[in-house]
Design an enzyme around this catalytic site. Structure first.
Site, PDB file in Angstrom:
ATOM      1  CD  GLU A   9      -3.111   0.906   2.170  1.00 58.08           C
ATOM      2  OE1 GLU A   9      -4.056   0.148   1.891  1.00 58.08           O
ATOM      3  OE2 GLU A   9      -3.008   1.508   3.265  1.00 58.08           O
ATOM      4  CG  HIS A  35       4.699 -29.387   5.039  1.00 61.33           C
ATOM      5  ND1 HIS A  35       5.160 -30.651   4.760  1.00 61.33           N
ATOM      6  CD2 HIS A  35       5.281 -29.025   6.218  1.00 61.33           C
ATOM      7  CE1 HIS A  35       5.974 -31.047   5.735  1.00 61.33           C
ATOM      8  NE2 HIS A  35       6.061 -30.075   6.628  1.00 61.33           N
ATOM      9  CE  LYS A  62     -11.238   2.494   2.129  1.00 70.24           C
ATOM     10  NZ  LYS A  62     -10.750   3.319   3.260  1.00 70.24           N
TER      11      LYS A  62
END
Length: 558
Positions: A362, A393, A521
């Site tokens: 960001e 894994h 937004k």
């Protein structure tokens, strides 16, 4: 290789250091770490730095002393000393929003002689937070019915969630004992799934909600807060006293908190110069203080302050944040690595990679320079990661034998399960053995990534099929903390904050705004009235969005 001949990487701006690094990169692209270690037998001594209880080993990077010096020269030519001075000032270094970026001020000592007024302002709010923490811990904070608060729910998103959540989990071994058992919970998802599941487990009369939102206008956070409010009022009634007793607000907008119904005495304040992803040091860190106590939170701040002083005062070639940043520049912009993995070998740091994803991507996920021109080179790499044992894994196969060049940070504490914090554990010896198992894997993985086949036993290699062989030459840093405690974690987080800033200076971008986030937004707010039935005109949207909206509207209103 990137086109490095544009406006940003031109000879007038970079001079000799730039040309030297370009030439060195041509040579080092084919250099193997095995060769570098054979050439310099004491690489660990030459390429490691320690400050107090944190050590950075960067010997497994494809560098030598000439490259390190030229990288430091590059930082000088980009005027990094001037930018550091500007960061640690009240100047509007965040020029697109005309704000300072003074997260460093949040960890100033109470009677700092350089910034006395700023320190006073910060500590007034911290002291109010400390009083609230001690009141809750003592069982003196009570809900509307007089019941003692037993559960605290932090409602936030982004920096108001990731930082406090990460630190609270990382320091769970330092949880303080309270007069009554106190549980901390975190809610961030805008779809309400986390909150819905949680509310079934809680009692309204003993639950306190913390609304963390710098703007007190983030729709994700306020939607969850409204749902919590309705849940409380359904159980306890709609009297204003209910909200005032069960909600704390943390924001830069006192008037909005008051309008929502939060009592003045339950309001903790921020400032415009605190960026969300840098805010855990402020009252946004209330959940942290509730977990580790006032003294623990003060230690967290003290560790960050110590790293601030190190960053400001130590020469670049021994400066941990600067070295971390310059290694990233070298790997990304000269060795063409596009991704960086963060691999903690401690389960308590399970949210650390997610926290760094916001902090780094960001901040530096930008393509426009400070002069308004588009940059000609890659800026922030993709940051990803996982707790090391799980990652082994999952994606280590790609690291060891895949086609992608990936740089890594390995992070581990030297000590764990000490007597001070685990006196109640009867099988502490077995847990210590497990810690050694984690440490051995941490060292083994970085060794195999660096040296490939050379890390194997010679007799094993003789008849080893090609699909079981390893090229190695994947660079990594190892960060060792003597112990994962509040002070050392404060130092570690601050080191990454300053690393991000240094890289922004080299890339000539502003790391303190986030216009891409803001625009997303805004567009979401255009779509919401369509989905909730307040508007029906879809003509303003593209064909894909119109098609998806029609399907969603059909399902929602069936």
């Amino acid at each position: 290789m990137n086109n490095l001949g544009g406006k940003f990487y031109d000879s007038a701006q970079f001079g000799r250091a730039y040309h030297e690094l370009l030439q060195l990169a041509q040579n080092f692209r084919q250099q193997h770490l095995n060769t570098l270690f054979a050439r310099e037998y004491n690489r660990f001594e030459r390429y490691s730095v320690q400050i107090e209880q944190i050590l950075l080993d960067f010997s497994k990077h494809r560098i030598d002393q000439t490259i390190l010096q030229q990288l430091c020269n590059l930082a000088e030519q980009q005027q990094l000393p001037k930018w550091i001075d500007q960061l640690f000032s009240e100047q509007p270094i965040n020029y697109t929003e005309q704000r300072a970026a003074m997260h460093w001020a949040l960890r100033l000592p109470k009677h700092d002689r350089h910034y006395p007024e700023l320190a006073k302002q910060v500590h007034e709010q911290l002291d109010r937070m400390y009083q609230l923490v001690e009141k809750i811990h003592a069982g003196q904070y009570r809900g509307a019915t007089g019941a003692v608060i037993r559960d605290v729910v932090n409602i936030g998103v982004g920096g108001s969630d990731l930082g406090p959540h990460m630190v609270s989990d990382a320091l769970i071994d330092f949880k303080v004992q309270t007069s009554m058992p106190l549980q901390m919970h975190f809610v961030s998802t805008m779809d309400g799934s986390q909150l819905s599941d949680l509310l079934h487990q809680l009692r309204p009369e003993t639950t306190l909600f913390v609304i963390s939102s710098k703007s007190f206008g983030t729709i994700d956070t306020l939607s969850n807060a409204q749902t919590a409010r309705q849940w409380l009022e359904k159980a306890l009634g709609t009297h204003p006293h209910i909200v005032k007793s069960h909600f704390i607000g943390i924001s830069a907008k006192s008037e909005k908190m008051t309008a929502w119904g939060i009592a003045q005495q339950n309001q903790l304040l921020l400032w415009d110069w605190v960026g969300g992803r840098y805010s855990l040091w402020s009252c946004i860190g209330l959940p942290i203080a509730l977990i580790i106590g006032v003294d623990g939170f003060k230690q967290l701040l003290a560790g960050a302050y110590a790293m601030d002083q190190h960053f400001k005062q130590v020469p670049f070639h021994k400066n941990i944040p600067v070295i971390m940043a310059l290694l990233g520049i070298w790997n990304s912009n000269f060795l063409n690595m596009r991704t960086h993995a963060v691999l903690p070998y401690d389960g308590r740091l399970k949210y650390f990679a997610a926290y760094l994803q916001q902090l780094e991507m960001e901040s530096n996920g930008k393509s426009i320079q400070r002069d308004g021109e588009k940059t000609d080179l890659d800026t922030c790499p993709i940051i990803w990661g996982e707790v090391g044992p799980n990652a082994q894994h999952a994606f280590y196969q790609l690291l060891h034998q895949g086609t992608q060049a990936v740089s890594c940070d390995f992070i581990a504490p030297v000590k764990r399960y000490n007597a001070n914090h685990f006196t109640y554990v009867k099988n502490a010896g077995a847990l210590i053995e497990q810690h050694y198992l984690a440490l051995s894997n941490c060292l083994a993985q970085s060794r195999l990534l660096a040296f490939g086949n050379q890390a194997l036993d010679a007799s094993e290699l003789e008849q080893l099929p090609v699909y079981k062989q390893y090229e190695g030459n994947q660079p990594s840093s190892t960060l060792l903390l003597k112990e994962l405690n509040p002070y050392n974690l404060g130092m570690l987080i601050a080191a990454y904050e300053h690393k991000v800033f240094v890289q922004s200076v080299i890339w000539n971008i502003n790391p303190f705004d986030q216009w891409g986030v803001e625009k997303g937004k805004e567009i979401a707010n255009q779509l919401l009235p369509i989905l909730n039935g307040q508007q029906t005109d879809l003509s303003q949207f593209d064909d894909s969005t119109r098609g998806l909206l029609k399907i969603l509207l059909g399902k929602i209103h069936d």
